[in-house]
Enzyme design. Structure first.
Site, mmCIF file in Angstrom:
data_model
loop_
_atom_site.group_PDB
_atom_site.id
_atom_site.type_symbol
_atom_site.label_atom_id
_atom_site.label_comp_id
_atom_site.label_asym_id
_atom_site.label_seq_id
_atom_site.Cartn_x
_atom_site.Cartn_y
_atom_site.Cartn_z
ATOM 1 N N CYS A 85 -31.718 -11.338 -37.076
ATOM 2 C CA CYS A 85 -33.141 -11.691 -37.072
ATOM 3 C C CYS A 85 -34.002 -10.434 -36.964
ATOM 4 C CB CYS A 85 -33.417 -12.703 -35.960
ATOM 5 S SG CYS A 85 -34.953 -13.594 -36.187
ATOM 6 N N HIS A 192 -29.093 -17.103 -36.699
ATOM 7 C CA HIS A 192 -28.638 -16.681 -35.375
ATOM 8 C C HIS A 192 -27.224 -17.178 -35.075
ATOM 9 C CE1 HIS A 192 -32.390 -15.051 -33.606
ATOM 10 N NE2 HIS A 192 -32.981 -15.859 -34.472
ATOM 11 N N GLU A 194 -25.401 -16.334 -32.623
ATOM 12 C CA GLU A 194 -25.221 -16.535 -31.174
ATOM 13 C C GLU A 194 -25.742 -17.897 -30.729
ATOM 14 O OE1 GLU A 194 -27.654 -14.916 -32.501
ATOM 15 O OE2 GLU A 194 -29.457 -14.949 -31.241
#
Lengths: 216, 728
Positions: A85, A192, A194
């Site tokens: 990002c 993302h 994560e």
């Protein structure tokens, strides 16, 4: 395996990446923006957020901090670097990956889950997927529209890492939302991983991004 | 520069009181400081006696109302901190900045307790989207929240949006913030030790936000947009993020004695309240305060509401180490004064006293007993010609108030911090706490019910919020509120306020759920239009991760069960507002015992092994809307027989579909488990199997008669894209 997480003022996914890196079995640690010597780390992740408030332009100020020199050194030593990002925007701003991430087509912040196709498995971060595998990860950005004038080169060199499947929420060139450098070691992705590292959160498809660092 | 004599708001009686307590006339700086502390916003002087009705004790309560936020025990290690704040007036004047600083303010309140903010919710009210000004306010408020909340890295996970004519010139922007803190790491806004140092940190003090609180304690006029701009603070989410991280590093490394943010009332409010809480005094040197602009007068400095500022109280020997942390984050900071034993707040300028007031006088102004009078107006029920139920349902689903709010929440980062298990769009957000526990959180308000009957409207707003949390599988553990009303000097408005709180308190007491934090926003009137009384209620509930029940229909063949009794209660319903454009009649009554029994039964079903596959709260739009929403999110149809819904005889299909009776839930259950589930509920709550999941239409019958059978596609088409049509 020691993995460094670069922190800028305004980073806000640093803890989330830390958590995912631990789940993947690495030993993460934080690195403050003014640190130059990153030789202790075997891989680096630049997490998402709004470094320096995204003032001026996403990633523009982070790109001129001392830690960037350290990152460039690590790249020369063939250590894997992942930008997520805002981290992807910074890598593009610095020129470590080709193209730019600019303002979304609808000029708004978009937070949603997306389906993505893994276009290459030659990077450490995608090494545990199958080529063309479709995975689920969320996006959350206002400046994520990928643009390059040299799309042929990306195809020739196998530098497209991820593309949106069945939609193009931000208007990216060829729906591309992840690219890498020619060697395939520096990876910049807008989604993302994560946030998609545990099934309780909606998907654990993203965890392999971090496991891939160890596996590589 | 502002004239010191500008816009004084002390009443004559308060002026006399001040002179008597002080034994002299206050000087102009003192007058300004007293003026903001005596404002409704800082002092709660009208609302305090009424707010005492709220239950605020309980086994879990660590800190009730009175500080910046409430704290309850969540797990053995962790406490949950909750606060709510309104930013209505600033958002009416400058929607982007106003909404952003609203978030900024409540985030600081949570940080002040030592807690890391983990969730934000926004409850917003505007005029209809057909009106260009309302579109402008809506667009910029949402952008303000998006730009601020996303930048500080706190997920915005829920909230609601209401559109109604009465909010056209006076929008409501209410924010809930939740934080988590280890129980042994809670800090407070106190100054307990004589000789400790006040360190001011964060944004520099400038001329913005002067008189912010006095302006929030007056009605708006059309001239406000120009005249009151200086009273709107300027927010800076980047600095806020730095302030947050620096604060946590300081709390981790230094023995911080007290911590408080600067919000309404600026330095005056912050330091006088910290000192008063510990029955101490404070001495502050005004020239030591880091300023943003030159030539500021002491009056301006003490009244400024510049954002992103915190005050730390530390031992003198810790000051240098504290300053070093702030330097790392490149934040302006300075020791500005010390804690004294005098009980007075003394301001110095180059060593000379420029103001000297008792902290107690500043922090504890006398309450005002306002007159309350029931208004003359009546809300007679009206008779309507019944419209085709299918037309009514599609109309409701595509009304701005019911339709999907995806346009709003897709602009908010609701995933950051990797806790959001149930995302926006369901009854409540569910946030992971650890590997076993989660909390559910929602904010709800029914302003039209409250307008028609403040007691039941207030009670219903609490009941609905509780139902939303229960629907996810969580047990409510605390309530926070933000009470938006008109001018309390009007007896009719004050009556509404009192009745509303009586209703809210009764539900809170029945559920044994304490109200731990709140905010009152009066004077929501512009050019003679008073907003509908809007008690926005935030509820947090505790649950096991394994018990999460989302509202979407799951599998074909699942039985649909309605729990709770449906009564002919269409007064003040969304059905009447959307289909007939009428807000009239008697709204649904909250029956305390029924409400409680339904909630208890639903929680038992979820936590036991009863094959429950989905749960949804039944509120605005009634059963018709609740069942449609379950079908839309599950992308599967259903067949429902309205004659089987527990209800008194003689109700029409439209009444059963759209009545907003409280105490109701819609569940789905595995086909083979339905019988046992009903047996379990027998004698406890009214409940019945009313239909089953499956197909590509929503088929409603009344025994043998067909009522309607809209296709799922038509329902989805009505529900999605409504706001997008206006907002591009």
């Amino acid at each position: 395996m020691k993995v460094g997480i670069i922190r800028f003022p305004g980073s806000n996914c640093d803890r989330d990446v830390f958590h995912a890196l631990e789940l993947a079995g690495t030993e993460p640690d934080y690195i403050w923006w003014n640190q130059r010597d990153l030789s202790d780390f075997e891989a680096l992740v630049i997490p998402g957020g709004f470094s320096y408030g995204d003032y001026l332009r996403a990633g523009a100020i982070a790109a001129i901090t001392p830690v960037i020199e350290g990152i460039k050194e690590s790249v020369k030593e063939n250590k894997p670097v992942l930008g997520i990002c805002n981290g992807a925007q910074i890598l593009a701003e610095v020129g470590l990956v080709p193209g730019v991430f600019t303002v979304n087509q609808n000029a708004k912040f978009i937070c949603k889950w997306t389906e993505l196709k893994v276009k290459t498995v030659r990077t450490p971060f995608t090494s545990m997927y199958k080529k063309n595998e479709v995975i689920k990860m969320p996006i959350a950005h206002a400046e994520g529209r990928y643009f390059t004038e040299n799309i042929e080169k990306l195809h020739e060199n196998d530098q497209i890492v991820l593309s949106f499947e069945s939609e193009n929420p931000n208007g990216s060139t060829e729906a591309i939302t992840g690219v890498c450098d020619e060697e395939g070691l520096v990876c910049a992705v807008m989604p993302h991983p994560e946030r998609a590292s545990e099934s309780i959160l909606g998907s654990d498809d993203g965890l392999k991004f971090f496991k891939g660092i160890v596996n590589y | 520069m502002l004239d010191d004599g500008d816009r004084m708001a002390l009443t004559n009686k308060e002026h006399e009181y001040v002179k008597k307590e002080l034994g002299r006339e206050p000087n102009s700086l003192e007058y300004g400081m007293l003026d903001i502390m005596f404002s409704e916003h800082c002092s709660y002087k009208s609302s305090r006696p009424v707010l005492r009705l709220f239950p605020n004790k309980g086994e879990r309560v660590i800190m009730g109302p009175g500080d910046d936020a409430g704290i309850v025990e969540l797990t053995d290690e962790l406490a949950l901190v909750i606060g709510m704040e309104s930013h209505n007036h600033p958002s009416a004047i400058e929607p982007y900045g106003g909404a952003g600083t609203g978030i900024g303010g409540i985030i600081r309140d949570i940080i002040s307790m030592g807690a890391r903010p983990v969730a934000l919710l926004d409850s917003l009210s505007f005029g209809h989207l057909e009106d260009p000004k309302s579109r402008y306010l809506f667009e910029h408020v949402v952008k303000g929240i998006s730009d601020y909340g996303n930048r500080v890295g706190i997920p915005t996970v829920g909230g609601e949006v209401e559109f109604d004519e009465n909010f056209k010139s006076n929008p409501l922007v209410n924010v809930v913030c939740i934080g988590l803190v280890p129980k042994d790491a809670i800090v407070k806004g106190i100054a307990p030790n004589i000789g400790d140092i006040f360190v001011l940190m964060g944004g520099r003090t400038g001329r913005d936000g002067i008189h912010g609180v006095t302006f929030a304690s007056e009605e708006l006029t059309t001239a406000s947009e120009i005249e009151d701009r200086p009273a709107v603070q300027v927010g800076d989410p980047f600095t806020k993020k730095q302030v947050m991280e620096a604060t946590f590093e300081a709390l981790e490394k230094i023995d911080v004695q007290g911590l408080k943010d600067l919000g309404g009332g600026g330095l005056t409010c912050c330091i006088s309240e910290m000192a008063a809480k510990s029955e101490n005094g404070a001495e502050v040197e005004i020239t030591s305060i880091p300023l943003r602009e030159e030539g500021m007068t002491p009056y301006e400095i003490m009244l400024s509401e510049s954002q992103e500022r915190m005050v730390f109280v530390v031992h003198p020997e810790d000051v240098d180490r504290l300053m070093a942390i702030f330097e790392k984050y490149e934040l302006p900071a300075a020791p500005v004064g010390k804690v004294t034993d005098t009980g007075r707040f003394v301001m110095m300028q180059n060593g000379e006293v420029i103001s000297d007031l008792p902290c107690e006088l500043l922090s504890d102004p006398p309450v005002i007993e306002r007159e309350a009078r029931k208004p003359e107006e009546t809300h007679e029920p009206v008779e309507f010609e019944e419209v085709d139920p299918k037309e009514a349902l599609l109309n409701l689903l595509s009304s701005q108030n019911i339709a999907s709010k995806k346009w709003v929440y897709s602009q908010y980062d609701h995933e950051v911090q990797v806790r959001t298990v149930v995302k926006p769009g369901d009854d409540a957000a569910v946030m992971r706490v650890d590997d076993e526990k989660a909390f559910a959180v929602t904010s709800d308000c029914n302003s039209i019910h409250t307008k028609l009957d403040p007691y039941h409207g207030g009670a219903g707003s609490v009941a609905e919020a509780i139902r939303n949390v229960v629907s996810m599988g969580a047990e409510p553990i605390c309530i926070a509120d933000c009470l938006n009303f008109g001018n309390p000097e009007k007896p009719e408005v004050f009556w509404q306020f009192k009745e509303c709180i009586r209703g809210m308190s009764d539900v809170a007491k029945r559920f044994n759920t304490p109200v731990v934090s709140g905010n009152v926003s009066f004077y929501n009137e512009t050019e003679g239009v008073t907003v509908n009384p809007s008690p926005v209620v935030g509820v947090a509930g505790l649950m096991d991760l394994k018990d999460i029940k989302t509202s979407d229909f799951k599998d074909k063949g699942n039985k649909i069960v309605v729990i709770g009794k449906t009564r002919p209660e269409l007064g003040g319903s969304e059905y009447q507002r959307a289909v007939y454009d009428v807000v009239q009649g008697k709204p649904p009554e909250v029956l305390l015992d029924e409400e409680y029994q339904s909630a208890k039964a639903v929680l038992e079903l979820i936590r036991g092994d009863f094959g429950v596959t989905a749960v949804h709260d039944c509120s605005a739009g009634g059963l018709g809307v609740a069942i449609s929403e379950m079908a839309i999110s599950g992308n599967i149809g259903a067949t429902v027989d309205l004659s089987r819904v527990p209800s008194p005889a003689g109700m029409t299909p439209s009444e059963i579909l759209f009545s907003e009776s409280h105490g109701r839930y819609v569940l789905t259950v595995r086909e083979d488990a339905a019988e046992e589930l009903l047996m379990k509920l027998k004698g406890e709550v009214p409940a019945a199997v009313v239909g089953k999941v499956g197909g590509e239409s929503l088929i409603f019958k009344d025994a043998e008669k067909d009522v309607m059978a809209p296709e799922l596609e038509a329902i989805e088409k009505s529900y999605y894209g409504v706001i997008e049509k206006f907002m591009a």
